[in-house]
Design an enzyme around this catalytic site. Structure first.
Site, PDB file in Angstrom:
ATOM      1  N   LYS A 187       0.857  -1.191   0.000  1.00  0.00           N
ATOM      2  CA  LYS A 187       0.000   0.000   0.000  1.00  0.00           C
ATOM      3  C   LYS A 187       0.889   1.235   0.000  1.00  0.00           C
ATOM      4  CE  LYS A 187      -1.879   2.468   3.266  1.00  0.00           C
ATOM      5  NZ  LYS A 187      -1.660   3.812   2.653  1.00  0.00           N
ATOM      6  N   GLU A 263      10.128   0.454  10.431  1.00  0.00           N
ATOM      7  CA  GLU A 263      11.172   1.453  10.143  1.00  0.00           C
ATOM      8  C   GLU A 263      10.554   2.793  10.506  1.00  0.00           C
ATOM      9  OE1 GLU A 263      14.529   1.291   9.814  1.00  0.00           O
ATOM     10  OE2 GLU A 263      14.035  -0.243   8.333  1.00  0.00           O
ATOM     11  N   CYS A 297      13.712  10.013   7.545  1.00  0.00           N
ATOM     12  CA  CYS A 297      13.669   9.421   8.882  1.00  0.00           C
ATOM     13  C   CYS A 297      15.028   9.559   9.563  1.00  0.00           C
ATOM     14  CB  CYS A 297      13.242   7.971   8.806  1.00  0.00           C
ATOM     15  SG  CYS A 297      14.088   7.060   7.527  1.00  0.00           S
ATOM     16  N   GLU A 394      10.539  14.374  16.510  1.00  0.00           N
ATOM     17  CA  GLU A 394      10.837  14.413  15.081  1.00  0.00           C
ATOM     18  C   GLU A 394       9.978  15.492  14.416  1.00  0.00           C
ATOM     19  OE1 GLU A 394       9.610  10.996  12.535  1.00  0.00           O
ATOM     20  OE2 GLU A 394      11.663  11.106  11.800  1.00  0.00           O
TER      21      GLU A 394
HETATM   22  P1  NAI Z   1       1.962   7.795   8.861  1.00  0.00           P
HETATM   23  O1  NAI Z   1       2.745   6.910   9.724  1.00  0.00           O
HETATM   24  O2  NAI Z   1       0.541   8.104   9.234  1.00  0.00           O
HETATM   25  O3  NAI Z   1       1.916   7.224   7.353  1.00  0.00           O
HETATM   26  C1  NAI Z   1       2.806   6.287   6.806  1.00  0.00           C
HETATM   27  C2  NAI Z   1       2.030   5.172   6.127  1.00  0.00           C
HETATM   28  O4  NAI Z   1       1.237   4.496   7.104  1.00  0.00           O
HETATM   29  C3  NAI Z   1       1.052   5.624   5.049  1.00  0.00           C
HETATM   30  O5  NAI Z   1       1.027   4.672   4.003  1.00  0.00           O
HETATM   31  C4  NAI Z   1      -0.280   5.600   5.779  1.00  0.00           C
HETATM   32  O6  NAI Z   1      -1.373   5.421   4.910  1.00  0.00           O
HETATM   33  C5  NAI Z   1      -0.114   4.415   6.693  1.00  0.00           C
HETATM   34  N1  NAI Z   1      -0.972   4.410   7.876  1.00  0.00           N
HETATM   35  C6  NAI Z   1      -1.457   5.477   8.578  1.00  0.00           C
HETATM   36  N2  NAI Z   1      -2.237   5.068   9.589  1.00  0.00           N
HETATM   37  C7  NAI Z   1      -2.259   3.716   9.556  1.00  0.00           C
HETATM   38  C8  NAI Z   1      -2.881   2.708  10.352  1.00  0.00           C
HETATM   39  N3  NAI Z   1      -3.651   3.016  11.389  1.00  0.00           N
HETATM   40  N4  NAI Z   1      -2.681   1.412  10.035  1.00  0.00           N
HETATM   41  C9  NAI Z   1      -1.880   1.076   9.003  1.00  0.00           C
HETATM   42  N5  NAI Z   1      -1.290   1.982   8.203  1.00  0.00           N
HETATM   43  C10 NAI Z   1      -1.457   3.286   8.477  1.00  0.00           C
HETATM   44  O7  NAI Z   1       2.756   9.147   8.722  1.00  0.00           O
HETATM   45  P2  NAI Z   1       2.229  10.594   8.281  1.00  0.00           P
HETATM   46  O8  NAI Z   1       0.991  10.981   9.013  1.00  0.00           O
HETATM   47  O9  NAI Z   1       2.187  10.662   6.818  1.00  0.00           O
HETATM   48  O10 NAI Z   1       3.425  11.495   8.839  1.00  0.00           O
HETATM   49  C11 NAI Z   1       3.476  11.831  10.216  1.00  0.00           C
HETATM   50  C12 NAI Z   1       4.866  11.791  10.750  1.00  0.00           C
HETATM   51  O11 NAI Z   1       5.384  10.484  10.639  1.00  0.00           O
HETATM   52  C13 NAI Z   1       5.878  12.639  10.026  1.00  0.00           C
HETATM   53  O12 NAI Z   1       5.831  13.976  10.454  1.00  0.00           O
HETATM   54  C14 NAI Z   1       7.157  11.956  10.400  1.00  0.00           C
HETATM   55  O13 NAI Z   1       7.558  12.380  11.664  1.00  0.00           O
HETATM   56  C15 NAI Z   1       6.774  10.496  10.457  1.00  0.00           C
HETATM   57  N6  NAI Z   1       7.104   9.777   9.205  1.00  0.00           N
HETATM   58  C16 NAI Z   1       8.233   9.033   9.181  1.00  0.00           C
HETATM   59  C17 NAI Z   1       8.618   8.412   8.017  1.00  0.00           C
HETATM   60  C18 NAI Z   1       9.848   7.597   7.944  1.00  0.00           C
HETATM   61  O14 NAI Z   1      10.477   7.542   6.899  1.00  0.00           O
HETATM   62  N7  NAI Z   1      10.238   6.904   9.004  1.00  0.00           N
HETATM   63  C19 NAI Z   1       7.852   8.555   6.776  1.00  0.00           C
HETATM   64  C20 NAI Z   1       6.642   9.310   6.926  1.00  0.00           C
HETATM   65  C21 NAI Z   1       6.310   9.909   8.105  1.00  0.00           C
END
Ligand code: NAI
Ligand code: MG
Length: 496
Positions: A187, A263, A297, A394
């Site tokens: 996804k 991750e 990240c 972060e």
């Molecule tokens: P997120 O963690 O909500 O989104 C990442 C992925 O998880 C997306 O594909 C999203 O659709 C999915 N997701 C969201 N809620 C879910 C759930 N309940 N169950 C399963 N999958 C789910 O991150 P978001 O809101 O886009 O960004 C928020 C913060 O997260 C950022 O400000 C940053 O701090 C962190 N982040 C870290 C990343 C990394 O590379 N480690 C990448 C993106 C965000």
């Protein structure tokens, strides 16, 4: 709504698939719902894509299960490797298109997007090379028994990826999973669905049997949650926020105890000692935080500078950051584009305002850039104390804090003082300092005299709350295989 559309970017004009990619076909979602993806440079919709709900996840998982038990199990490791290599070739053939999609949908500079695509292709080719080299052991237990291990695929893998490196994360996830003989339902992030769908088209062209790789667009709380709690998914791999990482681990525990790799985020220290080569350290500190607009990240978001060079370093860093060119991702000289979304823009501005209120000083930046698109000025905070939110959480944007340290012990102490442990860096000319400090830092990756240089050949992942498991390198294969011990009796039973 149709299943594809023609999109014209400033770089290329191309045909964009819009459906869910299940069983090697683009299809509509079962409810017929779609959602828009936004161009963060001008805040306008690019197009809409079909949305997956729980039922569509079921359909994709059934396709992946059928392929895993059927056609895919008959494909030799050599053939799996050949398909991954072919896919890598197709990424290279279409690299201008894939890079343009990233620049359009994510807002990253086209020059940087090209590096992402090149790395994605190299990662797929690297795992293509691994496919026929996954072996077990023979174990000498006793003269009557032959014992050996098999490193078998886990089964159907659910993979949930973020928006900061859409096509690169797609390749990091699919490469090792497929090399090891698994099938996949991946996804993409709702902010950036386009490149993953374009790459799905290449999956079919590379000759993978139907159902081996399924690519769906959808929201986290619907499709993402359905993946993490699915009873017929054997493993879930996630990249994203620590908050969601926790819910995925819980969903796995409450459903079928699927294997989980995470991750997650970071708050990585970039440590500069008095004896560092200052020109190089400035260049890496700037690249360490502002590359990809701080949406990494492993971003070097906490600068720790030794007191002997602190003031000089800060003055030089301010000059260097002011030279970063912000603007249209398609312009050849752009280094920094917009943040990915309004939500991320608002989150970052909230952190900046919080820092100001908490008593830190904005040394540069601190404001929106321009009046269209989600651009934020490169921002440096001085007068920062370790307990401030901006030094602990972060921010995931072009915002860096600087703190002063006296000696090596204090650098290590501050370096390790957050709940995260993804990455860190040390800048020094002293070999012993470099090794002692790298050993003492609680982080999955430590760079010496550089920053952000990740290789698909070396493992990447987090200590502490930055994650579970490792991606990339041979280590990633451990997360996509399960070990079976076979004990074969050579003689008669030792009892009757
Ligand atoms: P997120 O963690 O909500 O989104 C990442 C992925 O998880 C997306 O594909 C999203 O659709 C999915 N997701 C969201 N809620 C879910 C759930 N309940 N169950 C399963 N999958 C789910 O991150 P978001 O809101 O886009 O960004 C928020 C913060 O997260 C950022 O400000 C940053 O701090 C962190 N982040 C870290 C990343 C990394 O590379 N480690 C990448 C993106 C965000
Ligand atoms: Mg978008």
């Amino acid at each position: 709504m149709s299943l594809s559309t023609t999109i014209e970017t400033p770089a290329v004009k191309y045909e964009q698939p819009l459906g869910l990619f299940i069983n090697n076909e683009f299809v509509k979602g079962s409810e017929g719902k779609t959602f828009e993806t936004i161009n963060p440079t001008n805040e306008k919709p690019i197009t809409s894509v079909h949305e997956a709900n729980e039922k569509d996840v079921d359909i994709a998982v059934a396709a992946a299960r059928k392929a895993f038990e059927g056609a895919w199990s008959q494909v030799t490791p050599t053939e799996r490797g050949r398909m991954l290599t072919k896919l890598a070739d197709l990424f290279e053939r279409d690299s201008d298109t894939l890079a343009a999609i990233e620049a359009l949908d994510n807002g990253k500079a086209m020059t940087m997007a090209k590096l992402d695509v090149a790395n994605a292709a190299n990662c797929l080719r690297y795992y293509g090379g691994w496919a026929d080299k996954i072996t077990g052991q023979t174990i000498d237990t006793n003269p009557e028994t032959l014992a050996y291990t098999r490193h078998e695929p886990i089964g159907v893998c659910g993979q949930i990826i973020p928006w900061n490196f859409p096509i690169l994360m797609w390749a990091w996830k699919i490469g090792p999973a497929i090399a090891a003989g698994n099938t996949v339902v991946i996804k993409t992030a709702e902010q950036t669905p386009l490149s993953g769908l374009y790459a799905a088209k290449l999956i079919k062209e590379a000759g993978f049997p139907a159902g081996v790789v399924n690519v769906i667009s959808g929201f986290g709380r619907v499709a993402g949650a359905a993946i993490s709690s699915h009873m017929d998914i054997d493993k879930v791999a996630f990249t994203g926020s620590t908050l969601v990482g926790r819910t995925i681990l819980q969903a796995a525990a409450k459903s079928n105890l699927k294997k989980v790799t995470l991750e997650l985020g970071g708050k990585s220290p970039n440590i500069i000692f008095n004896d560092a080569d200052i020109d190089n350290a400035i260049a890496w500190a700037n690249f360490g935080i502002f590359f990809n607009h701080g949406q990494c990240c492993c971003a070097g978001s906490r600068l720790l500078v030794q007191e002997g060079i602190h003031d000089k370093f800060v003055a030089r860093f301010k000059e260097r950051a002011a030279q970063n060119k912000l603007g249209n991702p398609f312009a050849a000289d752009t280094f920094q584009g917009p943040q990915v979304s309004q939500l991320q823009f608002d989150r970052i501005m909230e952190y900046i305002n919080h820092g100001k209120k908490a008593g830190a000083t904005v040394a540069i930046g601190g404001e929106r850039h321009g009046n269209e698109g989600y651009f934020i000025q490169p921002t440096l905070f001085t007068d920062v104390t370790g307990d401030m939110k901006i030094a602990q959480e972060e921010i995931f944007g072009p915002v860096i804090t600087v703190q002063k340290f006296k000696d090596e012990a204090e650098a290590i102490k501050i370096g390790n003082s957050t709940s995260y442990g993804l990455a860190a860096a040390v800048h020094t000319k002293d070999l012993n300092t470099a090794i002692r400090v790298s050993n003492a830092l609680k982080a999955g990756t430590v760079w010496v005299n550089q920053y952000n240089m990740i290789s698909y050949q070396a493992p990447f992942g987090g200590f502490k709350e930055s994650g579970i498991g490792r991606e990339l390198g041979s280590y990633a294969l451990e997360n996509y295989t399960q070990v079976k011990a076979v004990h074969y009796r050579l003689g008669d039973a030792p009892f009757s």
